[in-house]
Write an enzyme that holds these catalytic residues in place. Structure first.
Site, PDB file in Angstrom:
ATOM      1  CB  CYS A   1      -0.979  -0.009   1.161  1.00 23.45           C
ATOM      2  SG  CYS A   1      -0.240   0.216   2.800  1.00 23.45           S
TER       3      CYS A   1
ATOM      4  CG  HIS B   1      -4.735   1.024   3.510  1.00 29.25           C
ATOM      5  ND1 HIS B   1      -3.955   0.347   2.597  1.00 29.25           N
ATOM      6  CD2 HIS B   1      -5.726   1.620   2.795  1.00 29.25           C
ATOM      7  CE1 HIS B   1      -4.467   0.515   1.388  1.00 29.25           C
ATOM      8  NE2 HIS B   1      -5.532   1.288   1.475  1.00 29.25           N
TER       9      HIS B   1
ATOM     10  CG  ASP C   1      -6.550   3.097  -1.355  1.00 28.53           C
ATOM     11  OD1 ASP C   1      -5.430   2.763  -1.763  1.00 28.53           O
ATOM     12  OD2 ASP C   1      -7.081   2.596  -0.350  1.00 28.53           O
TER      13      ASP C   1
END
Length: 687
Positions: free
Chosen positions: A272, A332, A355
């Site tokens: 991530c 995250h 994202d």
């Protein structure tokens, strides 16, 4: 560009002056790179004065197949049109071009036409090109950000800090975004050109590149390679032999270079923070203010019910027959980009969540956002894009169930406060953490929070109540990797009678995304706890207990389950114990001057009780040097210090960061950084 046969003998794009005025000189000093909504000038050298009634026309072509053709108006036009004016000075013609604040970004090809009074082309000069970027300094651009300190950080800063770890033990790594390194901008446009939409219909795609909502959404799809020819392939199972382990990257530039040089073939591997960092590089390069965000205790809600359900068997092992499970990550990362949302109702401008980590499909693609941060805070989950998923990442409940031998489920713990903690980004004032949690959610327990939950459809009341007489907790610990340490589990009896309980404790290694990597130790005991007293159980963990299962994120998870006769349900406690990493020392003594050679000294001491093999340092820094590997000869014995020397010549002035990563067979992801101030070269006087 010289032409000795016609009226126009030369064209000067005035790249030095224009790029300085448009804040793009760091990208390139030779090629013309400008920002939309801001005028720029070019000059024509003319062999003779223009004949009477002859006119100049300027034509712009955009796209490899000239998908968009724009004729510039002569003289001031409407704000949404390209136009130009001209000034004559002896044998030079100065042309000032004005782009609208919503112009399409990309590489333009400019044709200068000399027209006769009857409309015939007498002369054409067309081997001219420039790049146009978003302009966050222009108040009419939808990415306008009216704060110079924020612009310096979120557009111009090439050095970043990424926060990692756990919510109660936050650490960080440095990152080289490198958005102004050589040809990075070109690779960022290549990312757009390689998208599925661009390959399917380039004209429709190019015409939408005036919109940062479209462009940023495309970037989140293209940074991962799921379903397209994107930049990075994700992997979370620690099998990286056919690529580069995610923790070894220290910057975005080598990733983009490798992808581009391989003909848009995905680079292996990312997780991530790597996906988010590459997206940050691309968006800043294109001119969109962007910052990297870390959400601690981040939920991944697969079924959209705002609840993360963990099923455990009676040994506290994960028990789930579904192919795809809810999960909770220690942290995250995503990015936020700043823009006005003219496609949404008022109140949705500002920071937008994007994202690029491939998690769930959005409109058939592995992308996420842009989603207004204000919409998440207010529980407005109907706005575009992906608001329910992002809301769950920072607000979901976590529910633990025991699945008994007969298949019956027993709810043992409900946690409504842990998800979405200490949401963090790098401060604009230095290399430290800014907490932005209040931008995502109201204070825990407030009336506003309850109203938001009700609007979003999340449970407001807790139908699960924990037993009142017995309390179970795990004391925090901060062990150093390579040492022995204690885990302390406390059982507190607040009742009036002694309690006879059974205590089960399991220690396991996990990744930051909560994947189980092996059991380190297990112990089950019977304990008698006197009334109004506490019992502390000490579980000793030796290096040999955890060395075989602790992996790249050096994270230990402890679960404890307490069962007592007469209690309605067991009591569960859980704690994550991150292990501290050794120090990597980086020093650059003396004064650094651009293009002059300097020396960096890097040293590291092996903290483990075993030798390290295949040691390698990776060094890079924006404006200093490209990614360079230095291998360590032989083994590094326990307690041994290894030192290496690196010579390099800085290529750009300013405050720079030299980033170092060390990896070996048993110890990985050791980071170090040094700040280097690079000065201009002094020009000696000729006197």
């Amino acid at each position: 560009m010289a032409n000795h046969n016609g009226l126009i003998t030369d064209v000067d794009l005035r790249s030095h002056e224009n790029n300085l005025a448009h804040r793009t000189r760091e990208i390139d000093r030779e090629r013309l790179i400008v920002r939309r909504g801001q005028p720029f000038s070019i000059s024509l050298q003319c062999y003779v004065s223009l004949p009477p009634k002859h006119q100049l026309e300027l034509i712009l072509h955009l796209g490899s197949k000239d998908e968009v053709v724009i004729k510039l108006q002569k003289g001031r036009g409407a704000g949404d049109k390209w136009w130009f004016n001209q000034q004559r000075a002896q044998d030079e013609m100065l042309l000032t071009l004005h782009s609208p604040a919503d112009a399409i970004i990309g590489q333009y090809h400019l044709a200068v036409l000399m027209m006769s009074p009857d409309g015939h082309i007498l002369e054409k000069t067309d081997k001219l090109s420039f790049h146009l970027l978003f302009n966050p300094w222009c108040k009419d651009d939808v990415v306008y950000l009216p704060d110079e300190s924020l612009l310096h950080e979120y557009v111009m800063n090439e050095d970043g800090i990424i926060f990692m770890g756990t919510w109660d033990n936050i650490n960080s790594i440095p990152w080289n975004y490198g958005q102004f390194e050589d040809y990075v901008m070109d690779m960022c446009f290549e990312v757009l050109d390689t998208s599925k939409d661009a390959l399917k219909n380039s004209e429709v795609d190019i015409k939408q590149r005036n919109d940062p909502v479209y462009v940023s959404r495309m970037v989140t799809a293209m940074v991962n390679s799921n379903g397209d020819r994107g930049v990075l392939t994700g992997r979370w199972d620690e099998s990286y032999t056919d690529g580069v382990a995610p923790y070894r990257w220290t910057g975005s530039v080598p990733i983009l270079q490798q992808w581009s040089n391989a003909g848009a073939r995905a680079v292996k591997y990312g997780q991530c923070w790597v996906f988010a960092a590459v997206a940050c590089t691309v968006l800043r390069s294109l001119g969109i203010p962007t910052r990297l965000i870390t959400n601690f205790s981040s939920a991944h809600d697969v079924d959209g019910n705002l609840s993360i359900d963990f099923l455990l068997n009676e040994r506290l092992e994960s028990f789930d027959g579904r192919n795809k499970r809810d999960s909770s990550w220690n942290f995250h990362c995503w990015v936020e980009s700043w823009m006005r949302r003219e496609d949404l109702p008022k109140g949705n401008d500002g920071w937008q969540v994007l994202d690029p980590t491939p998690q769930e499909l959005s409109d058939g693609e592995f992308c996420c956002g842009p989603c207004p941060v204000t919409a998440i805070k207010e529980g407005n989950l109907g706005v575009k894009y992906d608001a329910p998923f992002v809301f769950a990442e920072v607000n979901a409940d976590i529910i633990y169930w025991i699945v008994q031998a007969d298949g019956q489920r027993q709810k043992i713990r409900v946690d409504q406060a842990s998800v979405g903690r200490n949401i963090s980004t790098k401060s604009v004032y230095g290399d430290y953490r800014d907490d932005v949690t209040q931008q995502y959610k109201y204070s825990e327990g407030s009336n506003e929070e309850r109203d938001v939950y009700k609007k979003a459809g999340r449970r407001v009341t807790n139908e699960f109540t924990e037993p009142g007489q017995l309390k179970l907790s795990i004391k925090p610990s901060r062990p150093v990797l390579g040492t022995d340490f204690d885990v302390i589990v406390e059982v507190k009896n607040e009742g009036a009678r002694e309690a006879h309980v059974q205590l089960a404790m399991v220690v396991m290694a996990v990744t930051y995304s909560s994947l189980n990597r092996g059991e380190c130790k297990r112990q089950t005991i019977s304990v008698t706890v006197p009334a109004h007293k506490a019992h502390k159980e000490v579980l000793r963990l030796h290096y040999d207990d955890y060395v075989g299962c602790v992996r790249e994120h050096h994270l230990i998870r402890v679960k404890a389950l307490l069962e007592a006769p007469g209690e309605n349900q067991p009591i569960m406690a859980m704690a994550n114990i991150p292990m501290s990493m050794p120090e990597l020392l980086v020093q650059v003594p003396g004064k650094a001057v651009v293009w002059n050679q300097v020396t960096a000294f890097i040293s590291f001491t092996n903290p483990l009780p075993v030798p390290l093999k295949s040691g390698v340092f990776t060094v890079e820094g924006a404006g200093l040097l490209s990614a360079t590997e230095i291998s360590v000869k032989g083994d590094i014995n326990p307690g041994q210090k290894v030192s290496v020397k690196l010579l390099f010549s800085p290529v750009r002035t300013g405050v720079r960061k030299l980033l170092v990563d060390f990896d070996s067979d048993r110890l990985k992801d050791v980071k170090g950084v040094a700040t280097v101030v690079v000065y201009k070269r002094r020009i000696r006087s000729l006197n």
